[in-house]
Design a protein around this motif. Structure first.
Motif, PDB file in Angstrom:
ATOM      1  N   ASN A  46      29.847   2.874  63.552  1.00  0.00           N
ATOM      2  CA  ASN A  46      30.962   3.634  64.102  1.00  0.00           C
ATOM      3  C   ASN A  46      30.637   4.089  65.523  1.00  0.00           C
ATOM      4  OD1 ASN A  46      33.521   4.854  64.082  1.00  0.00           O
ATOM      5  ND2 ASN A  46      32.550   6.836  63.703  1.00  0.00           N
ATOM      6  N   HIS A  48      30.715   4.778  69.374  1.00  0.00           N
ATOM      7  CA  HIS A  48      31.625   5.063  70.488  1.00  0.00           C
ATOM      8  C   HIS A  48      30.789   5.242  71.739  1.00  0.00           C
ATOM      9  CE1 HIS A  48      35.384   5.638  68.294  1.00  0.00           C
ATOM     10  NE2 HIS A  48      34.642   6.125  67.322  1.00  0.00           N
TER      11      HIS A  48
ATOM     12  N   GLU B 110      46.798   3.760  66.179  1.00  0.00           N
ATOM     13  CA  GLU B 110      46.134   3.143  67.316  1.00  0.00           C
ATOM     14  C   GLU B 110      46.022   4.116  68.484  1.00  0.00           C
ATOM     15  OE1 GLU B 110      44.518   0.292  67.663  1.00  0.00           O
ATOM     16  OE2 GLU B 110      44.782   0.222  65.506  1.00  0.00           O
ATOM     17  N   LYS B 113      43.216   6.580  67.916  1.00  0.00           N
ATOM     18  CA  LYS B 113      41.966   5.840  68.014  1.00  0.00           C
ATOM     19  C   LYS B 113      41.601   5.618  69.479  1.00  0.00           C
ATOM     20  CE  LYS B 113      40.147   2.498  64.710  1.00  0.00           C
ATOM     21  NZ  LYS B 113      40.571   1.570  63.667  1.00  0.00           N
ATOM     22  N   GLU B 117      38.568   7.160  71.585  1.00  0.00           N
ATOM     23  CA  GLU B 117      37.641   6.224  72.218  1.00  0.00           C
ATOM     24  C   GLU B 117      37.357   6.650  73.647  1.00  0.00           C
ATOM     25  OE1 GLU B 117      35.201   3.117  72.329  1.00  0.00           O
ATOM     26  OE2 GLU B 117      36.435   3.537  70.584  1.00  0.00           O
ATOM     27  N   ASN B 141      44.518   9.451  60.894  1.00  0.00           N
ATOM     28  CA  ASN B 141      44.126  10.091  62.157  1.00  0.00           C
ATOM     29  C   ASN B 141      43.078  11.162  61.917  1.00  0.00           C
ATOM     30  OD1 ASN B 141      45.722   8.542  63.786  1.00  0.00           O
ATOM     31  ND2 ASN B 141      47.468   9.954  63.741  1.00  0.00           N
ATOM     32  N   GLU B 144      39.791   9.645  61.410  1.00  0.00           N
ATOM     33  CA  GLU B 144      39.275   9.160  62.694  1.00  0.00           C
ATOM     34  C   GLU B 144      38.604  10.301  63.479  1.00  0.00           C
ATOM     35  OE1 GLU B 144      38.501   5.847  64.533  1.00  0.00           O
ATOM     36  OE2 GLU B 144      40.042   5.795  62.968  1.00  0.00           O
TER      37      GLU B 144
END
Lengths: 342, 342
Positions: A46, A48, B110, B113, B117, B141, B144
């Motif tokens: 995972n 980043h 998305e 994410k 990111e 979400n 995430e």
DNA sequence: ATAAATAAGTTAAACGGTTAACAACCAACT
DNA sequence: AGTTGGTTGTTAACCGTTTAACTTATTTAT
């Protein structure tokens, strides 16, 4: 927190290879099989990328800093919100984030200084001014931003020397609404400004004075009122003014909210819009579409100004070195709150 | 761009000393004279600390990331703006900056994410949802964000499992306005929602149905309308609905803007508020104070919710480990747009 | 007189990525 | 046989700050 080194170690290659691939999936310096293994490891861990390490290394952050010299809460002002909406739309589209940095300072200059201090590292800046700023403060703020050597664009700020990128709102310091009222035969006009201090107010008042002095009724300092951009204050100010100046036939307000409040005050004074008194607002915000009668207003095109400012900044970031002054002129939106006096 | 090393070299000491002093002016590991020389050099070089290097080294950024899964422009929505105003006020006060990260993605999942990111590295996050999100997307979400191992608080999101910090708006998924209209004797009620899709709408509709079924007039699916939170759409929807259902005596709107538009539609249909038709809005925004008659509304306390969310996040950042659910209940603001039917 | 404390530093590794320069291998061309 | 060029990597320096651990000189306490 997983790092590129862990990933590299895990699949038995050098961190460089991982970095190279992650920055360019089409690179031919990593074999297809290795690419697949990296992808898998990224998922497994995972992973980043560390934003700070990347920015430190590449000297770019994809971040634009918003410098607003105000101690008032943000996001509560129609004008600024429209500007920000335009800015965000464009910047997002091109992959840039927006950074709002805080300040506990009290003066406009200190605020920008502190904001810059903390946000140092943005790729570019958008410098605002507010009704509170004097020209002197504005100039100092510009100097401060210049020192960062980063591209920036000013918004909502009067024209300054040549080598500063600016988006200029032509109608910002001009009482276009008063011109419209005059054209419609009004002579007894009240001007409702926002704040009494600051550069903008001075310009607006000067413009109003110059305009009114051309007519026999002339200019009266007491007919310039201040509504603080608030509904409550505007209402009370207009109510008392209407008692004092019953001859009034037109009110020019520097915001739609103040105009809508004025309309309430007029109604509660037993008069009606536009048959007794005409009202014109400014901003063409949603408020102007919800009043009865519908509010005539001056559209300053704040949203478009935000878009333009973002565009200009993006251009500069991309290497364009020509300084630009983008001039946005306002436009009259005629609806039902102003009538012609014959 | 000057660095700590240059400064150090210039005055002939080690970078460490400069760093130590700059981070703690009261340190006793640097002599008074050296302190003065550092201060001078900082001024001479116009030195600003590199934000990224600092954050990389200390693992903290004093930045809070705002995650909003929407492709719509920000800063154009009353609710979100009120929330953001509260958030910004509190975060600024405690020295935190606010980061909005962009996304070009289309789906809610998305977007978050991608936002994560790119903004990886914030000290904490504020996760929003919008009318578009389904519960499934919301859950994903949350997962995430959890993966970042950073503290976060959700806003505008229904209650989920225990170990997530949340600010819950009690009246968000409930048609309190309809209850008020019923209490005032209204039985022929139109419900004007925002969007037809999404979790919120479903909850609201269910609540409305349950309520109406207790009365002889009953529930009619066609009396649930959608105004898309826009003035224009709301106006047209209400105009046609009034023709179709002339028996209507009350309209409950899920935003003040839609309520103000409804009042226009009612007036243009030849009826008046509240004598013929009562209207209630939601949000207690500025709009509700500018209509005629003044709009009764449900105050959801969005601004306070924003403050609370920021507080909760700040607490967590400071080491508080107890998961909290903060419940904000709405309150009725009675003004002039609803009348009692006897 | 000596141990302990303090003042005023320094050194060097670490944070997590990026990238210019180098290298080894293999295939293809002349 | 020698040159060229493409693949698939690696090495090591660098971005700018922080910080634990160390040093040296000077006071202070016992």
């Amino acid at each position: 927190m997983s790092s590129i080194k862990e990933i590299a170690k895990y699949i038995g290659i050098s961190p460089a290879s991982v970095s190279i691939y992650l920055n360019n999936k089409d690179t031919n310096r990593v074999s297809r099989e290795t690419k697949i293994r990296i992808d898998q490891a990224v998922k497994d861990f995972n992973y980043h990328k560390n934003f700070f390490a990347k920015s430190l290394s590449t000297h770019e952050s994809n971040l634009i800093g918003i410098l607003i010299p105000t101690i008032l809460p943000l996001f509560e002002n129609d004008y600024t919100n429209a500007l920000l909406a335009g800015i965000q739309t464009r910047l997002s589209y091109f992959g840039y984030g927006i950074l709002f940095f805080p300040s506990s300072a009290q003066s406009s200059i200190e605020i920008v200084k502190e904001q810059l201090e903390k946000s140092a590292g943005c790729d570019g800046y958008l410098l605002f001014s507010t009704g509170f700023c004097t020209m002197n403060q504005i100039r100092k703020n510009i100097e401060e931003v210049k020192q960062t050597k980063r591209p920036f664009v000013t918004l909502n700020i009067p024209r300054v020397d040549e080598d500063v990128n600016q988006v200029l709102l032509e109608d910002l310091d001009v009482v276009s609404g008063v011109r419209y009222l005059l054209k419609n035969g009004h002579r007894n006009i009240l001007l409702l400004l926002g704040r009494s201090k600051g550069e903008h107010s001075r310009y607006l008042k000067d413009d109003f004075k110059q305009l009114m002095e051309q007519y026999p009724a002339g200019y009266d300092d007491h007919k310039v009122l201040y509504g603080e951009y608030s509904a409550e204050k505007s209402y009370s100010v207009i109510r008392t003014a209407l008692e004092k100046y019953p001859e009034t036939t037109g009110i020019c307000c520097m915001s739609d909210i103040m105009a809508a409040s004025s309309m309430q005050a007029i109604r509660d004074s037993g008069k009606s819009v536009p048959s007794d008194i005409s009202v014109i607002g400014r901003n063409n915000s949603i408020h102007s579409k919800l009043t009865y009668p519908l509010l005539s207003t001056i559209d300053l095109h704040m949203r478009e100004a935000g878009l333009s400012a973002a565009n200009l900044l993006l251009d500069t970031l991309a290497g364009n070195t020509v300084t630009q002054k983008i001039l946005m002129s306002g436009s009259l939106v005629e609806r039902d709150s102003v009538r012609m006096i014959v």
